[in-house]
Design a protein around this motif. Structure first.
Motif, short mmCIF file in Angstrom:
data_model
loop_
_atom_site.label_atom_id
_atom_site.label_comp_id
_atom_site.label_asym_id
_atom_site.label_seq_id
_atom_site.Cartn_x
_atom_site.Cartn_y
_atom_site.Cartn_z
N VAL A 157 0.84 -1.21 0.00
CA VAL A 157 0.00 0.00 0.00
C VAL A 157 0.88 1.25 0.00
O VAL A 157 0.59 2.23 -0.71
CB VAL A 157 -0.98 -0.02 1.20
CG1 VAL A 157 -1.68 1.31 1.35
CG2 VAL A 157 -1.99 -1.15 1.04
N ALA A 158 1.96 1.24 0.78
CA ALA A 158 2.85 2.40 0.83
C ALA A 158 3.53 2.65 -0.52
O ALA A 158 3.56 3.79 -1.01
CB ALA A 158 3.90 2.22 1.92
N VAL A 159 4.04 1.60 -1.14
CA VAL A 159 4.71 1.74 -2.44
C VAL A 159 3.71 2.21 -3.51
O VAL A 159 4.01 3.12 -4.29
CB VAL A 159 5.40 0.42 -2.85
CG1 VAL A 159 5.85 0.46 -4.30
CG2 VAL A 159 6.57 0.13 -1.94
N ALA A 160 2.53 1.61 -3.52
CA ALA A 160 1.52 2.02 -4.51
C ALA A 160 1.06 3.45 -4.26
O ALA A 160 0.85 4.21 -5.21
CB ALA A 160 0.34 1.05 -4.47
N GLY A 161 0.92 3.83 -3.01
CA GLY A 161 0.53 5.21 -2.69
C GLY A 161 1.58 6.22 -3.11
O GLY A 161 1.26 7.26 -3.69
N LEU A 162 2.84 5.91 -2.82
CA LEU A 162 3.93 6.81 -3.24
C LEU A 162 4.03 6.90 -4.76
O LEU A 162 4.24 7.98 -5.31
CB LEU A 162 5.25 6.35 -2.64
CG LEU A 162 5.40 6.54 -1.13
CD1 LEU A 162 6.69 5.87 -0.64
CD2 LEU A 162 5.40 8.01 -0.78
N ALA A 163 3.88 5.76 -5.43
CA ALA A 163 3.92 5.76 -6.89
C ALA A 163 2.76 6.57 -7.45
O ALA A 163 2.92 7.29 -8.44
CB ALA A 163 3.88 4.33 -7.42
N ASP A 210 10.82 6.60 -17.78
CA ASP A 210 11.32 5.40 -17.11
C ASP A 210 10.97 5.38 -15.63
O ASP A 210 10.69 4.32 -15.08
CB ASP A 210 12.84 5.28 -17.27
CG ASP A 210 13.26 4.96 -18.69
OD1 ASP A 210 12.39 4.50 -19.47
OD2 ASP A 210 14.44 5.16 -19.03
N LEU A 211 10.95 6.52 -14.98
CA LEU A 211 10.63 6.58 -13.56
C LEU A 211 9.19 6.17 -13.30
O LEU A 211 8.91 5.34 -12.43
CB LEU A 211 10.90 7.99 -13.02
CG LEU A 211 10.57 8.23 -11.55
CD1 LEU A 211 11.44 7.36 -10.65
CD2 LEU A 211 10.74 9.70 -11.21
N ALA A 263 5.83 -0.85 -12.83
CA ALA A 263 6.40 -2.21 -12.93
C ALA A 263 6.69 -2.78 -11.54
O ALA A 263 6.46 -3.98 -11.29
CB ALA A 263 7.66 -2.19 -13.78
N LEU A 264 7.18 -1.95 -10.63
CA LEU A 264 7.44 -2.40 -9.26
C LEU A 264 6.15 -2.84 -8.58
O LEU A 264 6.12 -3.87 -7.88
CB LEU A 264 8.12 -1.29 -8.46
CG LEU A 264 8.36 -1.58 -6.98
CD1 LEU A 264 9.29 -2.78 -6.81
CD2 LEU A 264 8.93 -0.35 -6.29
N ILE A 265 5.09 -2.11 -8.80
CA ILE A 265 3.80 -2.48 -8.22
C ILE A 265 3.34 -3.84 -8.77
O ILE A 265 2.84 -4.68 -8.04
CB ILE A 265 2.76 -1.38 -8.47
CG1 ILE A 265 3.13 -0.15 -7.65
CG2 ILE A 265 1.36 -1.84 -8.14
CD1 ILE A 265 2.33 1.07 -7.98
#
Length: 119
Positions: A10-16, A32-33, A39-41
């Motif tokens: 949830v944190a990674v998806a929220g930051l993305a 790319d960013l 892609a990370l999600i």
């Protein structure tokens, strides 16, 4: 599901989501960013799928509806590739915002999956 892994997802998806939406509203096209964040999600969602398949075998079974859980999981797995496909075709600033909306959707869906698994 593992609560710590859910929090990370949830944190990674929220930051993305914040990153993509801010860059999109600032006029940046997908790069790319932003594509790497999506892609990370997707990689984290694939790890979640593996975890969800293995968890019942090691004693961490769902107390909620498995059909509902796996429907959320499969749907969440389809969102990042769909958003990335859109971004590759459109190549406008709004495509970057769509990437952010997809990330935000995944964050909400993963949170809901945790609720279903533990209810």
């Amino acid at each position: 599901m593992i609560l710590g892994f859910t929090v990370v997802q949830v944190a990674v998806a929220g930051l993305a989501a914040v990153l993509c939406i801010v860059l999109g509203l600032a006029g940046r096209v997908p790069n790319d960013l932003t594509m790497g964040a999506v892609a990370l999600i997707e990689i984290l969602l694939i790890a979640q799928l593996v975890t969800a398949l293995v968890a019942p075998a090691v004693g961490n079974s769902s107390s909620g509806s498995l059909l509902e859980f796996y429907t959320y999981l499969v749907s969440a797995l389809l969102i990042p590739p769909a958003a990335a496909f859109w971004a590759l075709i459109d190549r406008s600033r709004w495509a970057t915002v769509i990437l952010g909306a997809g990330c935000l959707t995944v964050a909400i869906m993963v949170y809901r999956m945790q609720q279903i698994w533990g209810s």
